[in-house]
Design an enzyme around this catalytic site. Structure first.
Site, PDB file in Angstrom:
ATOM      1  N   ASP A  98       1.109  -1.247  -0.275  1.00 16.40           N
ATOM      2  CA  ASP A  98       0.291   0.149  -0.183  1.00 16.40           C
ATOM      3  C   ASP A  98       1.181   1.044  -0.372  1.00 16.40           C
ATOM      4  OD1 ASP A  98      -2.320   1.484   0.327  1.00 16.40           O
ATOM      5  OD2 ASP A  98      -3.286   0.229   1.814  1.00 16.40           O
ATOM      6  N   ASP A 197      -2.984   4.735  -2.655  1.00 19.72           N
ATOM      7  CA  ASP A 197      -3.225   5.638  -1.577  1.00 19.72           C
ATOM      8  C   ASP A 197      -3.716   6.275  -2.429  1.00 19.72           C
ATOM      9  OD1 ASP A 197      -4.747   5.467   0.485  1.00 19.72           O
ATOM     10  OD2 ASP A 197      -3.938   6.979   1.361  1.00 19.72           O
ATOM     11  N   GLU A 239      -6.347   4.244  -6.244  1.00 19.61           N
ATOM     12  CA  GLU A 239      -7.692   4.364  -4.813  1.00 19.61           C
ATOM     13  C   GLU A 239      -8.032   5.700  -6.412  1.00 19.61           C
ATOM     14  OE1 GLU A 239      -9.540   5.006  -0.475  1.00 19.61           O
ATOM     15  OE2 GLU A 239      -7.926   5.717  -0.832  1.00 19.61           O
ATOM     16  N   HIS A 313     -10.919  -1.705   4.921  1.00 26.55           N
ATOM     17  CA  HIS A 313     -10.450  -1.252   5.408  1.00 26.55           C
ATOM     18  C   HIS A 313     -11.689   0.218   6.101  1.00 26.55           C
ATOM     19  CE1 HIS A 313      -8.065   0.746   3.332  1.00 26.55           C
ATOM     20  NE2 HIS A 313      -7.784   1.688   4.622  1.00 26.55           N
ATOM     21  N   ASP A 314     -11.215   0.995   5.624  1.00 24.64           N
ATOM     22  CA  ASP A 314     -12.604   2.294   5.251  1.00 24.64           C
ATOM     23  C   ASP A 314     -13.891   1.820   5.302  1.00 24.64           C
ATOM     24  OD1 ASP A 314     -10.620   3.745   5.045  1.00 24.64           O
ATOM     25  OD2 ASP A 314      -9.873   4.089   3.282  1.00 24.64           O
TER      26      ASP A 314
END
Ligand code: ISL
Ligand code: CA
Length: 539
Positions: A98, A197, A239, A313-314
């Site tokens: 990431d 990200d 993302e 995870h968000d």
């Protein structure tokens, strides 16, 4: 274009802090992941997206990096990371890291030097004079102004997330060069690629209040390709919170030489009141979900590639969100899995989704860990919103829901860590019923539905490449076909807790997968039970 490995793969996201603790400090770690590789191999996944494992003060749980080429000591050592990459490779799994380079941590040496007045590093960030007050009214995604005051130098610096996450100045070629070096460092360690990200933010021009999709975004991505990616068979997943089917090819059309695929979030906004915030909730309308997901199936040009996901995870847990966790946990979680995994694109499973893990309700503010939820709580409290209302929103949409530790077995602490240790975040109270041991022992569990879906994708090119068509049905029937080389499959789900009769004039010749034990033949006039979902080959 020749098919790429990542177009035919299934990815699995690991949030390292919550996956498996190996040394009994209550925090998941790299050796814990290595120890669970047999489980992941059994599930059948091809690649792991590892949320950040780099040195970090953990203001945003690793999304604030203080050294991109060092491992967070809580998670292990560089040798353990190398061991994980090697051990995963042994079982045919690639490790995707990431890359969080829109911003660094405020504890990154670059930022410390910038604050100390080193002009070279000051230009790595976005500083503006305070002589006319705030440079402008841009806000951070975590609430409050995006400009943080530095009284000592009479300046502000820019941060789109927490003030401990100063944004990098991508206009500075030296910053870009640093990023290319970081990427090369990790490629030499053998990673299979990068999840990037908030990558759509790197082309920003804060002074003009341009944030997403800035004019320099695509030139920078092209530069990244030339400097790092060209000639390497790696995956890059951007993302991109604001992407649409129209703008997606700008990132992923191979001719443009930028990224491999993107994460789009249009479906994730469907339970939010439009143009308000993620906290302003409305019930999901199934027809809207059908429309949005189908648009990504049909309006995306052939050259572009998309990913498929329900959770990360968000996001809150999908079973609690759009399934029926109380009445039909097994049926509805299987429905969601089948609906998504029969679509075109690369599926991503978020850890625990394959077990049917759910949201964890909190009753007190002290139970919050996530910085976004804490900021939201404080802002609402200051406005006078009742605590119960705030907690209701956080229990529904807060990011901590997805971050409770993995539930491996029914022992105290669910096998995540030793029974005598306090885990960094409490285990969901349903761990005795919902855990990997139970799922693996039950042939009809959601785990085996995911396993089968992964196997099917490997066996049938139709799932990877077939054309998609949404069928006109009742509002809460979600039915579509996939067609490839003369073969057509029907995927049909009763997306409701009521019986519904379908009128689809088809005859099934073979049942591929279903969430109720049933063979399907004549489909017209068939009554489906709650959440009943099946995939058949038509003939
Ligand atoms: O989490 C969100 C919604 O609740 C998003 O707005 C999220 O902040 C956005 O998708 C960007 O996410 C990524 O970057 C953030 C980090 O906090 C997230 O965990 C990460 O996935 C800043 O690095
Ligand atoms: Ca540990």
């Amino acid at each position: 274009m020749k098919p790429k490995w990542w177009q035919q793969s299934v990815f699995y996201q690991i949030y390292p802090r919550s996956f498996q603790d190996s040394n009994n400090d209550g925090i998941g770690d790299l050796n814990g992941i290595s120890a669970r590789l047999p489980y992941l191999a059994k599930l059948g996944i091809d690649a792991i997206w590892l949320s950040p494992v780099f040195a970090s003060p953990n203001v945003d749980n690793g999304y604030d990096v203080s050294d991109y080429c060092a491992i967070m000591p809580e998670f292990g050592t560089m040798t353990e990371m190398e061991n994980l990459i090697a051990a995963a490779k042994e079982v045919g799994i690639k490790i995707i890291i990431d890359l969080v380079v829109n911003h660094t941590s405020n504890e990154h040496p670059w930022f410390k030097k910038a604050l100390a007045g080193d002009m070279h590093y000051k230009n790595y960030y976005i500083f503006r004079s305070d002589k006319n007050g705030l440079p402008n009214d841009l806000n951070s995604f975590f609430g409050g102004s995006a400009w943080e005051h530095v009284p000592e130098t009479k300046e502000y610096y820019f941060h789109l997330f927490a003030k401990e996450q100063p944004d990098l100045n991508w206009e500075n070629p030296a910053v870009r060069k640093e990023v290319w070096q970081i990427m090369n460092f990790w490629l030499e360690k053998g990673v299979g690629g990068f999840r990037l990200d908030v990558i759509e933010l790197i082309g920003k021009i804060p002074d003009q209040k341009i944030i997403g999709d800035g004019p320099n975004l695509h030139p920078y991505l092209k530069e990244m390709y030339q400097e790092v990616l060209a000639g390497r068979d790696v995956v890059t997943i951007g993302e991109t919170g604001g992407v649409t089917p129209l703008t997606a090819p700008l990132y992923t059309d191979p001719k443009r030489k930028e990224l491999a695929m993107i994460f789009q979030f249009q479906h994730m906004a469907l339970d939010e009141v439009p143009k308000t915030s993620k906290w302003n909730l409305k019930p999901l309308a199934v027809p809207e979900l059908k429309t949005v997901l189908s648009r990504w199936q049909t309006e995306l040009p052939k050259e572009a590639w998309n990913s498929l996901f329900w959770s990360n995870h968000d996001q809150p847990r999908i079973l609690s969100r759009w399934g029926n966790a109380d009445g039909y946990p097994t049926e509805s979680s299987k429905m969601l899995a089948i609906l998504l995994h029969m679509m075109k694109g690369t599926p991503f499973i978020y850890q625990g989704e394959e077990l049917g893990m759910t949201n964890q309700k909190i009753t007190q503010v002290s139970q919050l860990d996530d910085i976004e939820s804490i900021h939201y709580y404080e802002a609402e409290k200051a406005k006078g919103t009742p605590v119960a209302t705030i907690l209701q929103a956080i229990n529904t949409k807060g990011r901590d829901n997805a971050r409770t530790p993995m539930q491996w077995n029914s022992n105290k602490n669910a096998g995540f860590t030793d029974e005598n240790v306090t885990p960094w975040y409490p285990i969901n109270s349903n761990f005795q019923a919902v855990n990997a041991d139970n799922r693996l022992a039950d042939d009809n569990s959601i785990f085996y539905t995911y396993q089968k879906l992964i196997q099917l994708r490997k066996k049938y090119p139709l799932i990877v490449w077939g054309d998609y068509q949404l069928l006109a049905t009742a509002e809460t029937i979600f039915a579509y076909t996939r067609s490839y080389k003369g073969e057509t499959w029907l995927i049909c789900a009763n997306f409701s807790d009521q019986k519904q009769t379908i009128s689809l004039p088809y005859h099934a010749k073979k049942t591929i997968i279903a969430n109720y034990a049933h063979e399907y033949h004549k489909l017209n006039g068939l009554t489906l039970r709650p959440y009943e979902t099946f995939v058949v080959a038509l003939g």
